[in-house]
Scaffold this motif. Structure first.
Motif, PDB file in Angstrom:
ATOM      1  N   GLU A   1       0.646  -1.356   0.158  1.00  9.72           N
ATOM      2  CA  GLU A   1       0.010  -0.224  -0.127  1.00  9.72           C
ATOM      3  C   GLU A   1       0.878   1.249  -0.204  1.00  9.72           C
ATOM      4  O   GLU A   1       0.477   1.981  -1.261  1.00  9.72           O
ATOM      5  CB  GLU A   1      -1.071   0.023   1.236  1.00  9.72           C
ATOM      6  CG  GLU A   1      -1.700   1.118   1.679  1.00  9.72           C
ATOM      7  CD  GLU A   1      -2.481   0.952   2.748  1.00  9.72           C
ATOM      8  OE1 GLU A   1      -3.094   2.325   2.860  1.00  9.72           O
ATOM      9  OE2 GLU A   1      -2.230   0.152   3.563  1.00  9.72           O
ATOM     10  N   VAL A   2       1.887   1.134   0.745  1.00  8.02           N
ATOM     11  CA  VAL A   2       2.151   2.513   0.863  1.00  8.02           C
ATOM     12  C   VAL A   2       3.528   2.484  -0.206  1.00  8.02           C
ATOM     13  O   VAL A   2       3.769   3.893  -0.903  1.00  8.02           O
ATOM     14  CB  VAL A   2       3.931   2.220   1.833  1.00  8.02           C
ATOM     15  CG1 VAL A   2       5.245   3.151   2.075  1.00  8.02           C
ATOM     16  CG2 VAL A   2       3.007   2.621   3.269  1.00  8.02           C
ATOM     17  N   ALA A   3       3.935   0.973  -1.111  1.00  5.00           N
ATOM     18  CA  ALA A   3       4.852   1.763  -2.340  1.00  5.00           C
ATOM     19  C   ALA A   3       3.883   2.095  -3.790  1.00  5.00           C
ATOM     20  O   ALA A   3       4.552   3.112  -4.104  1.00  5.00           O
ATOM     21  CB  ALA A   3       5.302   0.087  -2.974  1.00  5.00           C
ATOM     22  N   GLU A   4       2.151   1.644  -3.431  1.00  5.62           N
ATOM     23  CA  GLU A   4       1.242   1.978  -4.551  1.00  5.62           C
ATOM     24  C   GLU A   4       1.540   3.481  -4.363  1.00  5.62           C
ATOM     25  O   GLU A   4       1.259   4.921  -5.133  1.00  5.62           O
ATOM     26  CB  GLU A   4       0.563   1.413  -4.283  1.00  5.62           C
ATOM     27  CG  GLU A   4       0.826   0.145  -4.869  1.00  5.62           C
ATOM     28  CD  GLU A   4      -0.281  -1.361  -4.799  1.00  5.62           C
ATOM     29  OE1 GLU A   4      -1.868  -0.370  -4.676  1.00  5.62           O
ATOM     30  OE2 GLU A   4      -0.136  -2.236  -4.608  1.00  5.62           O
ATOM     31  N   GLN A   5       1.334   4.243  -2.797  1.00  8.50           N
ATOM     32  CA  GLN A   5       1.180   5.571  -2.634  1.00  8.50           C
ATOM     33  C   GLN A   5       2.470   6.397  -3.310  1.00  8.50           C
ATOM     34  O   GLN A   5       1.948   7.635  -3.922  1.00  8.50           O
ATOM     35  CB  GLN A   5       0.410   5.187  -1.407  1.00  8.50           C
ATOM     36  CG  GLN A   5      -0.780   5.871  -0.931  1.00  8.50           C
ATOM     37  CD  GLN A   5      -0.831   5.368   0.641  1.00  8.50           C
ATOM     38  OE1 GLN A   5      -0.269   6.548   1.360  1.00  8.50           O
ATOM     39  NE2 GLN A   5      -2.300   4.813   1.270  1.00  8.50           N
ATOM     40  N   LEU A   6       3.420   5.876  -2.972  1.00  3.98           N
ATOM     41  CA  LEU A   6       4.692   7.169  -3.383  1.00  3.98           C
ATOM     42  C   LEU A   6       4.956   6.656  -4.328  1.00  3.98           C
ATOM     43  O   LEU A   6       5.284   7.808  -5.193  1.00  3.98           O
ATOM     44  CB  LEU A   6       6.056   5.661  -2.394  1.00  3.98           C
ATOM     45  CG  LEU A   6       6.104   6.323  -0.279  1.00  3.98           C
ATOM     46  CD1 LEU A   6       7.281   5.254  -0.319  1.00  3.98           C
ATOM     47  CD2 LEU A   6       6.053   7.560  -0.429  1.00  3.98           C
ATOM     48  N   ALA A   7       4.411   5.788  -5.756  1.00  5.39           N
ATOM     49  CA  ALA A   7       5.152   5.610  -6.896  1.00  5.39           C
ATOM     50  C   ALA A   7       3.631   6.175  -7.687  1.00  5.39           C
ATOM     51  O   ALA A   7       3.889   7.076  -9.048  1.00  5.39           O
ATOM     52  CB  ALA A   7       4.891   4.210  -7.286  1.00  5.39           C
ATOM     53  N   SER A   8       2.505   6.867  -6.859  1.00 12.36           N
ATOM     54  CA  SER A   8       1.960   7.907  -7.200  1.00 12.36           C
ATOM     55  C   SER A   8       1.877   9.291  -6.952  1.00 12.36           C
ATOM     56  O   SER A   8       1.770  10.131  -7.937  1.00 12.36           O
ATOM     57  CB  SER A   8       0.481   7.701  -6.888  1.00 12.36           C
ATOM     58  OG  SER A   8       0.757   7.889  -5.429  1.00 12.36           O
ATOM     59  N   GLN A   9       3.598   9.327  -6.333  1.00  5.57           N
ATOM     60  CA  GLN A   9       3.997  10.754  -5.866  1.00  5.57           C
ATOM     61  C   GLN A   9       4.541  11.665  -7.042  1.00  5.57           C
ATOM     62  O   GLN A   9       5.681  11.035  -7.740  1.00  5.57           O
ATOM     63  CB  GLN A   9       4.692  11.237  -4.690  1.00  5.57           C
ATOM     64  CG  GLN A   9       3.527  10.866  -3.310  1.00  5.57           C
ATOM     65  CD  GLN A   9       2.093  12.157  -3.388  1.00  5.57           C
ATOM     66  OE1 GLN A   9       2.673  13.460  -3.254  1.00  5.57           O
ATOM     67  NE2 GLN A   9       1.966  11.697  -2.545  1.00  5.57           N
ATOM     68  N   PRO A  10       4.136  12.485  -7.483  1.00  3.60           N
ATOM     69  CA  PRO A  10       4.541  13.284  -8.463  1.00  3.60           C
ATOM     70  C   PRO A  10       6.189  13.233  -8.255  1.00  3.60           C
ATOM     71  O   PRO A  10       6.616  14.098  -6.923  1.00  3.60           O
ATOM     72  CB  PRO A  10       4.238  14.993  -8.433  1.00  3.60           C
ATOM     73  CG  PRO A  10       2.740  14.845  -8.402  1.00  3.60           C
ATOM     74  CD  PRO A  10       2.600  13.461  -7.101  1.00  3.60           C
ATOM     75  N   GLY A  11       7.407  13.245  -8.701  1.00  4.55           N
ATOM     76  CA  GLY A  11       8.879  13.623  -8.147  1.00  4.55           C
ATOM     77  C   GLY A  11       9.240  12.079  -8.124  1.00  4.55           C
ATOM     78  O   GLY A  11      10.204  12.263  -7.726  1.00  4.55           O
ATOM     79  N   ILE A  12       8.778  11.454  -7.563  1.00  3.25           N
ATOM     80  CA  ILE A  12       8.802   9.947  -7.262  1.00  3.25           C
ATOM     81  C   ILE A  12       8.921   8.971  -8.344  1.00  3.25           C
ATOM     82  O   ILE A  12       7.713   8.817  -9.420  1.00  3.25           O
ATOM     83  CB  ILE A  12       7.713   9.431  -5.833  1.00  3.25           C
ATOM     84  CG1 ILE A  12       8.177  10.066  -5.019  1.00  3.25           C
ATOM     85  CG2 ILE A  12       8.890   7.765  -5.948  1.00  3.25           C
ATOM     86  CD1 ILE A  12       7.820   9.461  -3.204  1.00  3.25           C
ATOM     87  N   SER A  13       9.835   8.981  -8.948  1.00  2.67           N
ATOM     88  CA  SER A  13       9.833   7.503 -10.486  1.00  2.67           C
ATOM     89  C   SER A  13       9.905   6.444  -9.854  1.00  2.67           C
ATOM     90  O   SER A  13       9.801   6.182 -10.783  1.00  2.67           O
ATOM     91  CB  SER A  13      11.367   8.571 -11.589  1.00  2.67           C
ATOM     92  OG  SER A  13      12.263   8.040 -10.086  1.00  2.67           O
ATOM     93  N   GLU A  14      10.994   6.023  -8.759  1.00  5.96           N
ATOM     94  CA  GLU A  14      10.431   4.513  -9.067  1.00  5.96           C
ATOM     95  C   GLU A  14      10.673   4.197  -7.133  1.00  5.96           C
ATOM     96  O   GLU A  14      11.080   5.184  -6.692  1.00  5.96           O
ATOM     97  CB  GLU A  14      11.437   4.038  -9.662  1.00  5.96           C
ATOM     98  CG  GLU A  14      11.760   4.334 -11.132  1.00  5.96           C
ATOM     99  CD  GLU A  14      13.253   4.330 -11.379  1.00  5.96           C
ATOM    100  OE1 GLU A  14      14.217   3.745 -11.257  1.00  5.96           O
ATOM    101  OE2 GLU A  14      14.020   5.432 -11.437  1.00  5.96           O
ATOM    102  N   VAL A  15       9.137   3.114  -7.045  1.00  8.37           N
ATOM    103  CA  VAL A  15      10.132   2.723  -5.429  1.00  8.37           C
ATOM    104  C   VAL A  15      10.627   1.272  -5.313  1.00  8.37           C
ATOM    105  O   VAL A  15       9.716   0.707  -6.233  1.00  8.37           O
ATOM    106  CB  VAL A  15       8.327   3.014  -5.091  1.00  8.37           C
ATOM    107  CG1 VAL A  15       8.307   2.281  -3.662  1.00  8.37           C
ATOM    108  CG2 VAL A  15       8.266   4.232  -5.154  1.00  8.37           C
ATOM    109  N   TYR A  16      11.324   1.078  -4.920  1.00  9.51           N
ATOM    110  CA  TYR A  16      11.910  -0.548  -4.607  1.00  9.51           C
ATOM    111  C   TYR A  16      11.125  -1.341  -3.495  1.00  9.51           C
ATOM    112  O   TYR A  16      11.825  -0.851  -2.517  1.00  9.51           O
ATOM    113  CB  TYR A  16      13.364  -0.654  -5.162  1.00  9.51           C
ATOM    114  CG  TYR A  16      13.949  -0.008  -6.106  1.00  9.51           C
ATOM    115  CD1 TYR A  16      13.844  -0.665  -7.287  1.00  9.51           C
ATOM    116  CD2 TYR A  16      14.018   1.059  -6.682  1.00  9.51           C
ATOM    117  CE1 TYR A  16      13.996  -0.824  -8.599  1.00  9.51           C
ATOM    118  CE2 TYR A  16      14.441   1.539  -8.075  1.00  9.51           C
ATOM    119  CZ  TYR A  16      14.445   0.730  -8.881  1.00  9.51           C
ATOM    120  OH  TYR A  16      14.925   1.194 -10.717  1.00  9.51           O
TER     121      TYR A  16
END
Length: 94
Positions: free
Chosen positions: A17-32
């Motif tokens: 859930e946190v990964a998906e929320q972060l990945a949708s933020q402008p400025g965050i290009s990737e979440v691993y």
């Protein structure tokens, strides 16, 4: 352009859930999702330090489930892709 890596510890049942929320933020290009001391690594690419400060201190703090973070700011990038392009100038194709 400012690049930063944010290393995150997250509540176990909220990693996806946190990964998906972060990945949708402008400025965050990737979440691993990673193994080891941290659960997630977010790659941030923004225009300037003010953009980084706003994203980290205003937006990331609102994401429920993050228990700890550590932000690393990149000074310079070294990538295999960039090195291959630099050394291939004038070299014949193999």
């Amino acid at each position: 352009m400012v690049t930063a890596m944010v290393l995150l510890n997250v509540e176990r049942d909220r990693v996806n859930e946190v990964a998906e929320q972060l990945a949708s933020q402008p400025g965050i290009s990737e979440v691993y999702s990673v193994a080891g001391q941290f659960d997630l690594v977010a790659i941030i690419r923004v225009k300037n330090n003010e953009g980084l400060a706003e994203l980290v201190t205003k937006h990331l703090l609102k994401v429920k489930g993050i228990t700890r973070s550590q932000t690393l700011i990149a000074f310079q990038v070294y990538s295999k892709h960039d090195l291959e392009a630099m050394f291939s100038l004038g070299a014949p194709e193999r």
